[in-house]
Structures are given as structure tokens and as C-alpha cells.
Design an enzyme around this catalytic site. Sequence first.
Site, PDB file in Angstrom:
ATOM      1  N   LYS A 177       0.882  -1.179   0.000  1.00  0.00           N
ATOM      2  CA  LYS A 177       0.000   0.000   0.000  1.00  0.00           C
ATOM      3  C   LYS A 177       0.918   1.228   0.000  1.00  0.00           C
ATOM      4  O   LYS A 177       1.518   1.570   1.025  1.00  0.00           O
ATOM      5  CB  LYS A 177      -0.892  -0.057   1.244  1.00  0.00           C
ATOM      6  CG  LYS A 177      -1.439   1.272   1.752  1.00  0.00           C
ATOM      7  CD  LYS A 177      -2.475   1.881   0.851  1.00  0.00           C
ATOM      8  CE  LYS A 177      -3.063   3.157   1.449  1.00  0.00           C
ATOM      9  NZ  LYS A 177      -2.123   4.296   1.483  1.00  0.00           N
ATOM     10  N   GLU A 255       9.402   1.512  10.924  1.00  0.00           N
ATOM     11  CA  GLU A 255      10.434   2.549  10.778  1.00  0.00           C
ATOM     12  C   GLU A 255       9.690   3.865  10.915  1.00  0.00           C
ATOM     13  O   GLU A 255       8.969   4.282  10.013  1.00  0.00           O
ATOM     14  CB  GLU A 255      11.126   2.395   9.416  1.00  0.00           C
ATOM     15  CG  GLU A 255      12.469   3.082   9.364  1.00  0.00           C
ATOM     16  CD  GLU A 255      12.420   4.351   8.570  1.00  0.00           C
ATOM     17  OE1 GLU A 255      12.220   5.420   9.212  1.00  0.00           O
ATOM     18  OE2 GLU A 255      12.584   4.299   7.343  1.00  0.00           O
ATOM     19  N   CYS A 289      13.284  10.993   7.319  1.00  0.00           N
ATOM     20  CA  CYS A 289      13.199  10.622   8.752  1.00  0.00           C
ATOM     21  C   CYS A 289      14.553  10.774   9.423  1.00  0.00           C
ATOM     22  O   CYS A 289      14.629  10.750  10.649  1.00  0.00           O
ATOM     23  CB  CYS A 289      12.766   9.173   8.902  1.00  0.00           C
ATOM     24  SG  CYS A 289      11.211   8.836   8.138  1.00  0.00           S
ATOM     25  N   GLU A 386       9.405  16.444  14.747  1.00  0.00           N
ATOM     26  CA  GLU A 386      10.138  16.231  13.503  1.00  0.00           C
ATOM     27  C   GLU A 386       9.753  17.369  12.548  1.00  0.00           C
ATOM     28  O   GLU A 386       8.574  17.544  12.240  1.00  0.00           O
ATOM     29  CB  GLU A 386       9.704  14.877  12.939  1.00  0.00           C
ATOM     30  CG  GLU A 386      10.653  14.274  11.979  1.00  0.00           C
ATOM     31  CD  GLU A 386      10.254  12.844  11.611  1.00  0.00           C
ATOM     32  OE1 GLU A 386       9.082  12.453  11.823  1.00  0.00           O
ATOM     33  OE2 GLU A 386      11.119  12.144  11.074  1.00  0.00           O
TER      34      GLU A 386
HETATM   35  C1  SIN Z   1      13.433   7.737   5.332  1.00  0.00           C
HETATM   36  O1  SIN Z   1      13.373   8.941   5.436  1.00  0.00           O
HETATM   37  O2  SIN Z   1      12.623   6.994   5.917  1.00  0.00           O
HETATM   38  C2  SIN Z   1      14.456   7.041   4.486  1.00  0.00           C
HETATM   39  C3  SIN Z   1      15.655   7.835   4.282  1.00  0.00           C
HETATM   40  C4  SIN Z   1      16.724   7.094   3.556  1.00  0.00           C
HETATM   41  O3  SIN Z   1      16.666   5.864   3.377  1.00  0.00           O
HETATM   42  O4  SIN Z   1      17.686   7.758   3.165  1.00  0.00           O
END
Ligand code: SIN
Length: 485
Positions: A177, A255, A289, A386
Site C-alpha cells: 500500500k 520505521e 526521517c 520532527e
Molecule cells: C526515510 O526517510 O525513511 C528514508 C531515508 C533514507 O533511506 O535515506
Amino acid sequence: MLPKLLRTECLIGGKWVGSKSGKTFEVINPATEEVLASVPRMGHEDVQTAITAAESAYPKWKAMTAAARGNILDLWAEKMREHSEELSQLLTLEQGKVIAESRIEIEYAASFLSWFAGEGKRLYGDTIPSHRTDSRILVIKQPIGVCAGITPWNFPSAMVTRKAAPALAAGNCMILKPAETTPLSALAIATLAEEAGVPAGVFNVVTGARKDAPEIGNALTSSPIVKKISFTGSTLVGKFLVRSCADNLTKLSLELGGNAPFIVFDDADFDDALLGVQICKYRNSGQTCISANRILVHSKLHDRFVEALSNCAAKLISGLGTEDGVTQGPLIESRAMEKVERLVKDAIDKGATLVTGGKRHELGGTFYEPTVLCDVTNEMAIVHEEIFGPVAAIMRFETEDEAISIANDTPYGLAGYFYSRDVGKIFRVAEALDVGIVGVNTGLISTEIAPFGGVKESGTGREGSKYGIDDWTSIKYICLSGLEK
Ligand code: SIN
């Protein structure tokens, strides 16, 4: 443009289909606000069809040798590289990131297929010295069955293969998804999967609008056939999934959000640290992230660093990601813009100094000026949330202990970075940071060959590397007895 790879139906059980309801939703180019395509709004019934298709495909796929599955994944990777330019254009159109970054992402995405094509063949078991003279103990790793991947919009291609490649290499089937804002890359990748010979039902894609997410999520978590879900996205949704997976004890990999500290010690190589922070902060307009969220600079370097970084930020060029020379795309949507504005305003209200940027870009839409704030303190929301935007929030520190204490003062623990040339400090700080990934003297740590994942509220499980396939297997212990004459 892109006639072959721009798909507006979903791949379920080897067929390209619309939703049972016939409903669709629009995919918007965040840089121009133009409609790129309409794709199916799928719901419970559609997901059920995908689950049944994956369940039917599973016995055959699982029975294949790892080498045979690996050959298909290798071919899939080859096709992604062959179509790199089209995939990159599509990615930039639906996500907004600059084309150079999209090209890097497509190679990053293909690299997971190539890597796990090999790792499937190295899914070694074990023999354990037995507890009895008449028996032997064997350990094998087996696929789990039907799995699901829920992927985010910030890396619409790489996150698809980071989940699908290890899942399929280990012998599982998958329902994917993709994020509602960026489904086109996933559909394009599915087209290439089909061309590469991924059998019908082994890899399925279901799309849905934001309002369909609860129904799709529920269809996956409530199904006893779906044995594992891997999710990349917010901590809020991750926690919701944990609760939803409780009834069936569906295995989860998460994650989730991050709040990466980026520490510049007084013995850092100044120019290297300056380059590293720019890559780490402004890549994908700050929408990763693992972006530097809190930049901690030793007081000896602080003023010079703030000035140098703001000079660099002021030179970044915002615009359409497809245009030459542009280095900054838009934010994904207006909600993201509102969050960045709120965080910057709160910081300034509480005493932060705005050095450069700090407002909507004159281009309009969801373009935000690359921004540098200093005098940032722990009382400000920008330190705890964040940012997911091109805002560098700089804090000052004096001692190593103080830097570590600020860095760890967050419920998140995905990535952390620091710059130092002192080997003792490098080991001390790398070991002290409460994160899953540490970048020392670098702002770029993403690669398919290393384990990606967090601790604390940044999630569980690892993706990429030899560890990344383990999450997609279950361990079976075989006690072989009656061996004595
Ligand atoms: C992410 O922001 O979840 C992945 C970043 C990355 O793999 O460089």
C-alpha cells in the site's frame, strides 16, 4: 508522456484492475498543483482480493530455489536501471524532489533488489551441538507467508523495494500500500516487476486516498492470512498499528519518526561538517526521517558555523524539480507547510534568532524558503517535533556530556550524526547516542548494505543489509532424534 510506466490501475493477482467501487482519487504534482492522474480508491474487498491472490501464489513462490527468485529480482533491478530516467521523472512529478535526487533514489531502490537477490541465497541456518547423543539440532529460516508493506511518500520508490526485495527474496508474497500522495512510482515499479517475471499474486499493489487508509489498514491487520506488516511512517500511526495487530499477533516492523541530533564538536573539520549538514538538512527539502532536526554546534565554532550555513542556505535554488540548477523542491502538501510555519513561529516567539529564510517562498504553493534559526532552546517545539522541512535549528553547547544529554533528550532514536577528529570521542559518542544509526563525519548514511532502523519510539526492526532479511523469516528448530544404533 511516460505512457508505459504511468499506470492508473492496481496490480492484483497479475491483473491490472480498478477498485470494486469504481472510485478513484487524484494524484497531484506538489510543485504545480496540477493533477497528474487518477488512481483507484481501494477498500476492504479489494484488499481481500489481493490477500487471496497472494495466498494462492505463496506455495509456488516459496517452493522455488532462492537462486531462481534472486534471478527474477536481479532482472527487476535491471529493468529499473534501464527505465531510470522515466522513473525519476515520474518520482519528481508526484513527489517534488529535484531530478538529481530522484535519479539517486531510483538507483538506491534498484540496489535493494540486487542486494536481496543475493541475500536470499545466503539465508543460512545453523547446526547446534546437541543436548543428547542420539539427536542433532538444525535451525532453518523460512518465509512467513503473506506479508504487507505500507510505504511513505518521501521516498516513493526506494521504500517500496526496501520492503519488497527482502520479503520476496525470502519466499514471501506481498501486498503493498503506497502513500496516497505518491502511488504512481509504486505502480510503475509493479509494471517492471511483472515484466521481470514476478509471478501473478506474488507482488500486489493496492492504492487508496487518505480517507481510505483506516479501511485498508484494518483489512490488513484483521486478516489472519497476513502474517507480517512492515510500515514506514509516523510514530502515531505506528502505535496505532501495534494495537491493531494485537488480535492476530501479526508480526510488525516499524520505521517511524526521528529527531536526529547533528553535533559539531570543536575539533571537527569545519568545511566537512558544513557540507555534511547541508546534505543532511536540505536533501529532499528536509523531508527525510533521518534529516538533521537539532543541530548542536560547539560554542567555539558556533557563530562562524551559523554564518557559513546561512550563506549556503541562501544560495539554494527553489523551483520545479525537473528544471536544471534547482536544488530545492516544494513540501509535499499544505499540511506540511502549516507545520513548518508553526514550528518556526513558535521558535521565534520563544527567543530563537532567524538568520535566513523563515517564510513561504515567493514561488507560492508549498515552497518554503531554506531557513536557518539559531539560539534554539529546549523549550521550543522545533526541538521536540520532527520538522520535515528545510529549516536548520541550531543550538549551542559547551561540553561533550552536555551534547550527548541534549541529543538523547527525545523519545525518538533513529539517526544521529557528529563531527570530530578525536578517535576516543568518536567511540564514546557513537556508543552513547541512543539511536539505531550513527553518522560520524558524514551526513549521508543511506545504503542498501547497512541496517537501517531505530530504537525507542523510532521503531523496531532493520531494513537493508544481511539483517534486513531476517525480519521476513521465521526460525524453525528441528530436533533430529533416534540417530543411535
Ligand atoms: C526515510 O526517510 O525513511 C528514508 C531515508 C533514507 O533511506 O535515506
